[in-house]
Scaffold this motif. Sequence first.
Motif, PDB file in Angstrom:
ATOM      1  N   VAL A 165     -12.075   2.134  -4.473  1.00 49.26           N
ATOM      2  CA  VAL A 165     -11.006   1.703  -3.566  1.00 49.26           C
ATOM      3  C   VAL A 165      -9.716   1.450  -4.336  1.00 49.26           C
ATOM      4  O   VAL A 165      -8.622   1.874  -3.921  1.00 49.26           O
ATOM      5  CB  VAL A 165     -11.440   0.431  -2.800  1.00 49.26           C
ATOM      6  CG1 VAL A 165     -10.252  -0.175  -2.060  1.00 49.26           C
ATOM      7  CG2 VAL A 165     -12.557   0.759  -1.828  1.00 49.26           C
ATOM      8  N   GLN A 166      -9.834   0.794  -5.475  1.00 47.92           N
ATOM      9  CA  GLN A 166      -8.644   0.513  -6.278  1.00 47.92           C
ATOM     10  C   GLN A 166      -8.044   1.799  -6.845  1.00 47.92           C
ATOM     11  O   GLN A 166      -6.814   1.916  -6.964  1.00 47.92           O
ATOM     12  CB  GLN A 166      -8.982  -0.450  -7.414  1.00 47.92           C
ATOM     13  CG  GLN A 166      -9.444  -1.826  -6.965  1.00 47.92           C
ATOM     14  CD  GLN A 166      -8.416  -2.524  -6.097  1.00 47.92           C
ATOM     15  OE1 GLN A 166      -7.217  -2.245  -6.164  1.00 47.92           O
ATOM     16  NE2 GLN A 166      -8.889  -3.437  -5.249  1.00 47.92           N
ATOM     17  N   ALA A 167      -8.885   2.774  -7.180  1.00 43.71           N
ATOM     18  CA  ALA A 167      -8.365   4.064  -7.646  1.00 43.71           C
ATOM     19  C   ALA A 167      -7.568   4.752  -6.541  1.00 43.71           C
ATOM     20  O   ALA A 167      -6.516   5.372  -6.795  1.00 43.71           O
ATOM     21  CB  ALA A 167      -9.513   4.954  -8.110  1.00 43.71           C
ATOM     22  N   ALA A 168      -8.056   4.630  -5.303  1.00 46.93           N
ATOM     23  CA  ALA A 168      -7.313   5.193  -4.167  1.00 46.93           C
ATOM     24  C   ALA A 168      -5.977   4.478  -3.983  1.00 46.93           C
ATOM     25  O   ALA A 168      -4.958   5.101  -3.657  1.00 46.93           O
ATOM     26  CB  ALA A 168      -8.161   5.097  -2.903  1.00 46.93           C
ATOM     27  N   ASN A 169      -5.966   3.164  -4.200  1.00 46.08           N
ATOM     28  CA  ASN A 169      -4.720   2.399  -4.104  1.00 46.08           C
ATOM     29  C   ASN A 169      -3.721   2.831  -5.180  1.00 46.08           C
ATOM     30  O   ASN A 169      -2.518   2.934  -4.923  1.00 46.08           O
ATOM     31  CB  ASN A 169      -5.000   0.905  -4.227  1.00 46.08           C
ATOM     32  CG  ASN A 169      -5.767   0.355  -3.039  1.00 46.08           C
ATOM     33  OD1 ASN A 169      -5.763   0.951  -1.957  1.00 46.08           O
ATOM     34  ND2 ASN A 169      -6.420  -0.780  -3.222  1.00 46.08           N
ATOM     35  N   VAL A 170      -4.231   3.068  -6.382  1.00 45.89           N
ATOM     36  CA  VAL A 170      -3.354   3.537  -7.461  1.00 45.89           C
ATOM     37  C   VAL A 170      -2.765   4.898  -7.110  1.00 45.89           C
ATOM     38  O   VAL A 170      -1.556   5.136  -7.275  1.00 45.89           O
ATOM     39  CB  VAL A 170      -4.128   3.616  -8.793  1.00 45.89           C
ATOM     40  CG1 VAL A 170      -3.260   4.279  -9.874  1.00 45.89           C
ATOM     41  CG2 VAL A 170      -4.563   2.238  -9.253  1.00 45.89           C
ATOM     42  N   LYS A 171      -3.609   5.782  -6.616  1.00 48.66           N
ATOM     43  CA  LYS A 171      -3.136   7.123  -6.253  1.00 48.66           C
ATOM     44  C   LYS A 171      -2.072   7.052  -5.166  1.00 48.66           C
ATOM     45  O   LYS A 171      -1.062   7.780  -5.203  1.00 48.66           O
ATOM     46  CB  LYS A 171      -4.316   7.979  -5.789  1.00 48.66           C
ATOM     47  CG  LYS A 171      -3.944   9.431  -5.510  1.00 48.66           C
ATOM     48  CD  LYS A 171      -5.175  10.249  -5.141  1.00 48.66           C
ATOM     49  CE  LYS A 171      -4.794  11.701  -4.864  1.00 48.66           C
ATOM     50  NZ  LYS A 171      -5.972  12.522  -4.514  1.00 48.66           N
ATOM     51  N   GLU A 172      -2.262   6.176  -4.204  1.00 50.00           N
ATOM     52  CA  GLU A 172      -1.275   6.019  -3.136  1.00 50.00           C
ATOM     53  C   GLU A 172       0.032   5.452  -3.679  1.00 50.00           C
ATOM     54  O   GLU A 172       1.131   5.872  -3.285  1.00 50.00           O
ATOM     55  CB  GLU A 172      -1.838   5.099  -2.057  1.00 50.00           C
ATOM     56  CG  GLU A 172      -0.901   4.892  -0.870  1.00 50.00           C
ATOM     57  CD  GLU A 172      -1.500   3.963   0.175  1.00 50.00           C
ATOM     58  OE1 GLU A 172      -0.768   3.597   1.113  1.00 50.00           O
ATOM     59  OE2 GLU A 172      -2.695   3.613   0.048  1.00 50.00           O
ATOM     60  N   ALA A 173      -0.088   4.507  -4.625  1.00 44.48           N
ATOM     61  CA  ALA A 173       1.113   3.889  -5.185  1.00 44.48           C
ATOM     62  C   ALA A 173       1.916   4.865  -6.041  1.00 44.48           C
ATOM     63  O   ALA A 173       3.139   4.752  -6.139  1.00 44.48           O
ATOM     64  CB  ALA A 173       0.728   2.661  -6.013  1.00 44.48           C
ATOM     65  N   THR A 174       1.244   5.834  -6.647  1.00 45.47           N
ATOM     66  CA  THR A 174       1.946   6.783  -7.531  1.00 45.47           C
ATOM     67  C   THR A 174       2.867   7.710  -6.753  1.00 45.47           C
ATOM     68  O   THR A 174       3.730   8.358  -7.358  1.00 45.47           O
ATOM     69  CB  THR A 174       0.930   7.645  -8.311  1.00 45.47           C
ATOM     70  OG1 THR A 174       0.071   8.331  -7.389  1.00 45.47           O
ATOM     71  CG2 THR A 174       0.089   6.794  -9.248  1.00 45.47           C
ATOM     72  N   GLU A 175       2.706   7.791  -5.441  1.00 46.87           N
ATOM     73  CA  GLU A 175       3.570   8.662  -4.651  1.00 46.87           C
ATOM     74  C   GLU A 175       5.028   8.199  -4.670  1.00 46.87           C
ATOM     75  O   GLU A 175       5.937   8.983  -4.391  1.00 46.87           O
ATOM     76  CB  GLU A 175       3.057   8.731  -3.211  1.00 46.87           C
ATOM     77  CG  GLU A 175       1.672   9.351  -3.086  1.00 46.87           C
ATOM     78  CD  GLU A 175       1.136   9.305  -1.657  1.00 46.87           C
ATOM     79  OE1 GLU A 175       1.838   8.727  -0.796  1.00 46.87           O
ATOM     80  OE2 GLU A 175       0.032   9.833  -1.417  1.00 46.87           O
ATOM     81  N   ARG A 176       5.244   6.914  -5.025  1.00 47.26           N
ATOM     82  CA  ARG A 176       6.605   6.390  -5.061  1.00 47.26           C
ATOM     83  C   ARG A 176       7.226   6.477  -6.448  1.00 47.26           C
ATOM     84  O   ARG A 176       8.352   6.032  -6.654  1.00 47.26           O
ATOM     85  CB  ARG A 176       6.608   4.931  -4.576  1.00 47.26           C
ATOM     86  CG  ARG A 176       6.334   4.784  -3.084  1.00 47.26           C
ATOM     87  CD  ARG A 176       6.326   3.323  -2.676  1.00 47.26           C
ATOM     88  NE  ARG A 176       5.177   2.628  -3.242  1.00 47.26           N
ATOM     89  CZ  ARG A 176       3.979   2.598  -2.667  1.00 47.26           C
ATOM     90  NH1 ARG A 176       3.774   3.242  -1.538  1.00 47.26           N
ATOM     91  NH2 ARG A 176       2.977   1.948  -3.223  1.00 47.26           N
ATOM     92  N   ILE A 177       6.459   7.030  -7.420  1.00 47.60           N
ATOM     93  CA  ILE A 177       6.976   7.130  -8.784  1.00 47.60           C
ATOM     94  C   ILE A 177       7.823   8.399  -8.912  1.00 47.60           C
ATOM     95  O   ILE A 177       7.422   9.476  -8.466  1.00 47.60           O
ATOM     96  CB  ILE A 177       5.817   7.149  -9.800  1.00 47.60           C
ATOM     97  CG1 ILE A 177       5.040   5.834  -9.714  1.00 47.60           C
ATOM     98  CG2 ILE A 177       6.325   7.368 -11.211  1.00 47.60           C
ATOM     99  CD1 ILE A 177       3.843   5.770 -10.622  1.00 47.60           C
ATOM    100  N   ASP A 178       8.986   8.271  -9.559  1.00 46.89           N
ATOM    101  CA  ASP A 178       9.875   9.419  -9.724  1.00 46.89           C
ATOM    102  C   ASP A 178       9.472  10.297 -10.909  1.00 46.89           C
ATOM    103  O   ASP A 178       9.799  11.478 -10.944  1.00 46.89           O
ATOM    104  CB  ASP A 178      11.326   8.936  -9.925  1.00 46.89           C
ATOM    105  CG  ASP A 178      11.868   8.234  -8.692  1.00 46.89           C
ATOM    106  OD1 ASP A 178      11.414   8.597  -7.583  1.00 46.89           O
ATOM    107  OD2 ASP A 178      12.715   7.338  -8.839  1.00 46.89           O
ATOM    108  N   ASP A 179       8.780   9.721 -11.881  1.00 49.96           N
ATOM    109  CA  ASP A 179       8.392  10.466 -13.089  1.00 49.96           C
ATOM    110  C   ASP A 179       7.248  11.422 -12.756  1.00 49.96           C
ATOM    111  O   ASP A 179       6.144  10.998 -12.382  1.00 49.96           O
ATOM    112  CB  ASP A 179       7.967   9.478 -14.185  1.00 49.96           C
ATOM    113  CG  ASP A 179       7.796  10.149 -15.532  1.00 49.96           C
ATOM    114  OD1 ASP A 179       7.048  11.146 -15.610  1.00 49.96           O
ATOM    115  OD2 ASP A 179       8.414   9.678 -16.517  1.00 49.96           O
ATOM    116  N   GLU A 180       7.507  12.720 -12.924  1.00 47.18           N
ATOM    117  CA  GLU A 180       6.500  13.734 -12.566  1.00 47.18           C
ATOM    118  C   GLU A 180       5.286  13.669 -13.473  1.00 47.18           C
ATOM    119  O   GLU A 180       4.142  13.802 -13.013  1.00 47.18           O
ATOM    120  CB  GLU A 180       7.135  15.120 -12.627  1.00 47.18           C
ATOM    121  CG  GLU A 180       6.199  16.236 -12.171  1.00 47.18           C
ATOM    122  CD  GLU A 180       6.874  17.591 -12.182  1.00 47.18           C
ATOM    123  OE1 GLU A 180       6.143  18.602 -12.114  1.00 47.18           O
ATOM    124  OE2 GLU A 180       8.111  17.642 -12.256  1.00 47.18           O
TER     125      GLU A 180
END
Length: 357
Positions: free
Chosen positions: A162-177
């Motif tokens: 679940v926490q890995a899914a949360n991290v993946k969702e949060a990375t969508e807002r990161i500008d660094d490719e």
Amino acid sequence: MTDGTERSEILDRTYDPSEDDDATVGSANTMRERAGESRLKLWILLEANRLVATGVLAALFFVLLVIGGIALDPPFLTTVRSGDVLDSIFSTMASATITGVTLVVTITQVVISQELGPFGDQRSRMSGAMDTREYIRELTGLNSAPADPSALLSALVAAAQVQAANVKEATERIDDEDATEELTEFCDSASENADVVLDRLHGATFGTFDLLSAALDFNYGRKVFEVDRLLARHNDAVDEQTRTALNDLRDALVMFGPAREHVKTLYFQWALTSLSQLVAYAAIPALLVSVGMLAFVDYTTFTGSFLAVDNIVWVTMLAFSISVLPFLLLLSYVLRIATVAKRTLSIGPFVLRDSQR
């Protein structure tokens, strides 16, 4: 004192994971992938039923001994006639059986002694166990921490997923490719590994090796290292929400370590106690056969042949294979325990095998 120049030179020679461009976030996860050894070897050492493994070893002993009795010169019947071979073999086996049972009883006493202690020690153990269960309850978000070992491990693996899914969702807002790509790859690898382990944990019962085998397939230590490495490597690119999600993932992974080690310890105690019982059971026919061969059998007892092999060869080799059963039981159990211990020497993100580097 070390001056600035010397300190800089030391740091230059030190490996910094945060600067490793060649690191693989989707590393080997299951024990089979990490071991770098053949599937057959691991199945024999770990997965195969210990009683079946003992029976196969006994049958192999019997076949090889019969072949040796036929092929070697002089023939076994001639050797038996010319000396006290049977007395030497089975008197030695009787002594070895008694010694082996004594050894296993000693091992059992050591295992049991770990559970003994005064009232205060037992209270401390209980207090520590309840504190840990409360922490797991908070970590997993459940109403109470599961009492069943497989359910407990499943809850921690599911929390990490679940926490890995949360991290993946949060990375969508990161500008660094680069940061987004690495974090997404890591989360996908962790989620896939969790799916495999959860499937294997479902229905696994304590007392069988299936439970511990499934737990060993969750490569939590490497994942803890990867979280630390990614946080250090992309410190500037990661926002506060992603950092919090990564730390929550790290907490779930870190808690899986002592939980797995606790289950492993309990399994070792269970296996050694079961081994003691089985060796004691096997020692009875082993002693009866050894003493029977000493007291009642010589080269004249079983005359004739069967399938062109002297009957004394069949009887002696079968009796020896039965007499060696306690040792074969001990061997089969120790091989599994030693293999598991070798593959779980460290706790946490400490890499000992080349396949994980």
